[in-house]
Design an enzyme around this catalytic site. Structure first.
Site, PDB file in Angstrom:
ATOM      1  N   ASP A  76       0.738  -1.115   0.043  1.00 26.59           N
ATOM      2  CA  ASP A  76      -0.023   0.009  -0.007  1.00 26.59           C
ATOM      3  C   ASP A  76       0.808   1.383   0.135  1.00 26.59           C
ATOM      4  O   ASP A  76       0.384   2.289  -0.152  1.00 26.59           O
ATOM      5  CB  ASP A  76      -1.190  -0.030   1.253  1.00 26.59           C
ATOM      6  CG  ASP A  76      -0.260  -0.099   2.554  1.00 26.59           C
ATOM      7  OD1 ASP A  76       1.040  -0.126   2.563  1.00 26.59           O
ATOM      8  OD2 ASP A  76      -1.132  -0.060   3.596  1.00 26.59           O
ATOM      9  N   SER A  77       2.320   1.067   0.065  1.00 29.30           N
ATOM     10  CA  SER A  77       3.008   2.226  -0.262  1.00 29.30           C
ATOM     11  C   SER A  77       2.930   2.872  -1.514  1.00 29.30           C
ATOM     12  O   SER A  77       3.352   3.765  -1.787  1.00 29.30           O
ATOM     13  CB  SER A  77       4.576   1.571   0.047  1.00 29.30           C
ATOM     14  OG  SER A  77       4.970   0.570  -0.913  1.00 29.30           O
TER      15      SER A  77
ATOM     16  N   ASP B 220      -0.941  -6.345  -0.544  1.00 27.72           N
ATOM     17  CA  ASP B 220      -1.380  -5.627   0.816  1.00 27.72           C
ATOM     18  C   ASP B 220      -2.762  -5.088   0.851  1.00 27.72           C
ATOM     19  O   ASP B 220      -3.139  -4.803   0.009  1.00 27.72           O
ATOM     20  CB  ASP B 220      -0.213  -4.323   0.905  1.00 27.72           C
ATOM     21  CG  ASP B 220       0.363  -4.358   2.201  1.00 27.72           C
ATOM     22  OD1 ASP B 220       0.170  -4.828   2.926  1.00 27.72           O
ATOM     23  OD2 ASP B 220       1.163  -3.275   2.074  1.00 27.72           O
TER      24      ASP B 220
ATOM     25  N   LYS C 189      -0.941  -9.440   3.034  1.00 22.85           N
ATOM     26  CA  LYS C 189      -0.359  -9.015   3.942  1.00 22.85           C
ATOM     27  C   LYS C 189      -1.341  -8.023   4.767  1.00 22.85           C
ATOM     28  O   LYS C 189      -1.935  -7.244   4.351  1.00 22.85           O
ATOM     29  CB  LYS C 189       1.107  -8.226   3.653  1.00 22.85           C
ATOM     30  CG  LYS C 189       1.888  -7.661   4.874  1.00 22.85           C
ATOM     31  CD  LYS C 189       3.162  -7.121   4.291  1.00 22.85           C
ATOM     32  CE  LYS C 189       3.081  -5.874   3.903  1.00 22.85           C
ATOM     33  NZ  LYS C 189       2.385  -4.525   4.623  1.00 22.85           N
TER      34      LYS C 189
ATOM     35  N   GLU D  69      -1.327  -5.190   8.651  1.00 30.64           N
ATOM     36  CA  GLU D  69      -0.539  -4.894   9.796  1.00 30.64           C
ATOM     37  C   GLU D  69      -0.952  -5.059  10.987  1.00 30.64           C
ATOM     38  O   GLU D  69      -2.519  -4.861  11.260  1.00 30.64           O
ATOM     39  CB  GLU D  69      -0.477  -3.233   9.495  1.00 30.64           C
ATOM     40  CG  GLU D  69       0.330  -2.861   8.036  1.00 30.64           C
ATOM     41  CD  GLU D  69       0.487  -1.597   7.917  1.00 30.64           C
ATOM     42  OE1 GLU D  69       0.288  -0.767   8.711  1.00 30.64           O
ATOM     43  OE2 GLU D  69       0.988  -1.025   6.942  1.00 30.64           O
TER      44      GLU D  69
ATOM     45  N   GLU E  73       9.225  -3.938  10.650  1.00 32.71           N
ATOM     46  CA  GLU E  73       9.532  -2.516  10.015  1.00 32.71           C
ATOM     47  C   GLU E  73       9.974  -1.542  11.145  1.00 32.71           C
ATOM     48  O   GLU E  73       9.260  -1.715  12.130  1.00 32.71           O
ATOM     49  CB  GLU E  73       8.366  -1.953   9.097  1.00 32.71           C
ATOM     50  CG  GLU E  73       8.917  -0.669   8.592  1.00 32.71           C
ATOM     51  CD  GLU E  73       7.703  -0.287   7.562  1.00 32.71           C
ATOM     52  OE1 GLU E  73       6.812  -0.887   7.250  1.00 32.71           O
ATOM     53  OE2 GLU E  73       7.873   1.095   7.093  1.00 32.71           O
TER      54      GLU E  73
END
Ligand code: KIV
Length: 271
Positions: free
Chosen positions: A48-49, A87, A116, A118, A185
């Site tokens: 999602d970056s 993501d 993925k 978070e 991270e």
């Protein structure tokens, strides 16, 4: 021809068992996925970056599941040998297990082989539900950009002992919930080493020191394609933005001074 990288293949890649470190990079479109795959990376993350790196937003909170599915589809059309991980964006797995499964499935139907998400213990129900739907899940702990406002900025996490202990516990809970790997991270290197020793699934670090079972960097950062300051954990292997600017300036000069196109670059009249 090297074999397709699979989730069980990545899950088994603990360095403590003698395996090589896992190499993961981001990609958001077909050409970058082809380049990453030709370079032989093990995993491609459609992160999602993309929001910050390719779409110009200030944080990752601005992309939804449709945007992520669009980019996952573009990467999948490169048919990478590398494992393709999509993501899950902010709010796509925070509102209940059914939403989490539905959104994970949207990424799978766009071509992702795993997703993925978070967060730690609080995300266990979502992880269990997605894994229960036969979709492999990668965890992500530490500096989790979707929590930027809660963290008060993009700051290194786990520096205090209590925070470090909580992160270690989160990693164990994610493993128990069925995650096949965990991204760490922005955490101190010694904490990443403790987590890596404590869990049986691989850790993949970004700004988390050298002890992790693998490393991930953002494609644009490592190739020098971004603008502005890059974090200290980024190693730049090229300066492609400067090369591209030089090439485009040469094109502009050729057009303005009548050197482009040449006869060979033009079509003749039909004979
Ligand atoms: O979105 C992303 O690119 C990521 C990596 C930095 C791990 O989550």
């Amino acid at each position: 021809m090297p074999e397709k990288v699979t989730v069980p293949g990545i899950r088994a890649r603990k360095r403590s068992a003698g395996h090589e470190p896992i190499v993961m990079v981001t990609a958001y479109d077909t050409p970058s996925a082809r380049i990453a795959d030709e370079a032989g990376v093990d995993a491609i993350l459609v992160g999602d970056s993309v929001a910050m790196v390719a779409l110009g937003y200030a944080d990752t909170l601005q992309v939804d599941i449709d945007v992520m599915a669009h980019h996952v589809g573009a990467v999948a059309r490169a048919h990478p040998r590398a494992l393709l991980i999509g993501d899950l964006p902010w709010l796509s797995y925070h509102t209940g297990e059914a939403d989490a499964v539905r959104n994970a499935a949207a990424l799978v139907r766009s071509g992702a082989e795993a997703v993925k998400l978070e967060g730690g213990s609080r995300r266990v129900p979502a992880v269990e539900a997605i894994v229960g739907a036969e979709i492999p899940v990668m965890g992500h702990l530490g500096l989790t950009p979707q929590s930027v406002h809660v963290m008060g900025g993009f700051k290194v996490q786990g520096r205090q002992e209590a925070e470090a202990d909580a992160l270690l516990e989160d990693a164990r809970r994610l493993e128990d919930a069925g995650c096949f790997a965990v991204v760490l991270e922005g955490v101190p290197a010694d904490l990443a080493a403790r987590v890596t020793d404590a869990v049986g699934v691989p850790t993949i670090g970004i700004g988390a020191g050298a002890a992790c079972d693998g490393q991930v960097l953002v494609f644009h950062d490592l190739l020098g394609l971004g603008s502005g300051r890059v974090p200290r954990f980024v190693r730049r292997y090229a300066d492609l933005a400067a090369d591209a600017t030089k090439a485009l300036s040469a094109f502009a000069a050729d057009v303005r001074e009548g050197r482009f196109p040449s006869g060979e670059e033009s079509y003749g009249a039909p004979s």
